[in-house]
Motif scaffolding. Structure first.
Motif, PDB file in Angstrom:
ATOM      1  N   GLY A  30       0.768  -1.203  -0.061  1.00  0.00           N
ATOM      2  CA  GLY A  30      -0.049  -0.062  -0.073  1.00  0.00           C
ATOM      3  C   GLY A  30       0.534   1.239   0.052  1.00  0.00           C
ATOM      4  O   GLY A  30       0.227   2.254   0.265  1.00  0.00           O
ATOM      5  N   SER A  33      -0.671   4.425  -1.769  1.00  0.00           N
ATOM      6  CA  SER A  33      -1.648   5.251  -1.130  1.00  0.00           C
ATOM      7  C   SER A  33      -0.857   6.169   0.083  1.00  0.00           C
ATOM      8  O   SER A  33      -1.431   7.044   0.306  1.00  0.00           O
ATOM      9  N   ALA A  36       0.287   8.967  -1.674  1.00  0.00           N
ATOM     10  CA  ALA A  36      -0.958   9.895  -1.895  1.00  0.00           C
ATOM     11  C   ALA A  36      -1.331  10.688  -0.569  1.00  0.00           C
ATOM     12  O   ALA A  36      -1.569  11.896  -0.440  1.00  0.00           O
ATOM     13  N   ALA A  37      -1.452  10.132   0.378  1.00  0.00           N
ATOM     14  CA  ALA A  37      -1.623  10.581   1.705  1.00  0.00           C
ATOM     15  C   ALA A  37      -1.001  11.630   2.374  1.00  0.00           C
ATOM     16  O   ALA A  37      -0.986  12.805   2.606  1.00  0.00           O
ATOM     17  N   LYS A  76       0.809   2.892   7.576  1.00  0.00           N
ATOM     18  CA  LYS A  76      -0.475   3.059   6.812  1.00  0.00           C
ATOM     19  C   LYS A  76      -1.151   4.292   6.536  1.00  0.00           C
ATOM     20  O   LYS A  76      -0.572   5.321   7.211  1.00  0.00           O
ATOM     21  N   ILE A  77      -2.025   4.493   5.899  1.00  0.00           N
ATOM     22  CA  ILE A  77      -2.547   5.731   5.482  1.00  0.00           C
ATOM     23  C   ILE A  77      -2.800   6.423   6.764  1.00  0.00           C
ATOM     24  O   ILE A  77      -2.802   7.493   6.931  1.00  0.00           O
TER      25      ILE A  77
END
Length: 107
Positions: A30, A33, A36-37, A76-77
């Motif tokens: 991931g 993502s 992107a976050a 993690k996001i």
């Protein structure tokens, strides 16, 4: 020979950079993502960049903050706002997310 009284030019401060691994295993976990976050939470004076492999494939997604050399693992996001607020804005790295291979702590 006496030193000159002339001031030496100061080197510009290093730009802070968040490097988010975009190599194979990190991508599978991931990291696109996560990148992107970080891009969605810009911080003045901090660049966010995709990086190649940072050699921490088993603990990805890997996020490295330079020049401090703080390495985060399994990001993690949902971790991004905390890293942005606590580390990038307040200057307090998030120890709970440190990569234990790089940041060794003894109790």
């Amino acid at each position: 020979m006496p030193e000159s009284d002339a001031k030496k030019p100061e080197s510009p401060p290093e730009v802070r950079c968040v490097l988010v691994c975009q190599h194979q295993s990190c991508l599978r976990n991931g990291s696109a993502s996560v990148l992107a976050a970080f891009e969605a939470h810009p911080v003045s004076g901090v660049k966010v960049e995709a990086s190649g492999c940072q050699g921490q494939c088993n603990t990805g997604p890997t996020v490295r903050v330079t020049p401090e050399e703080i390495w985060y693992c399994r990001v993690k996001i949902s971790d991004v706002p905390r890293i942005v607020e606590e580390h990038l804005q307040e200057g307090k790295p998030v120890k709970a997310l440190f990569n234990p291979r790089i940041h060794l702590y003894y109790s």
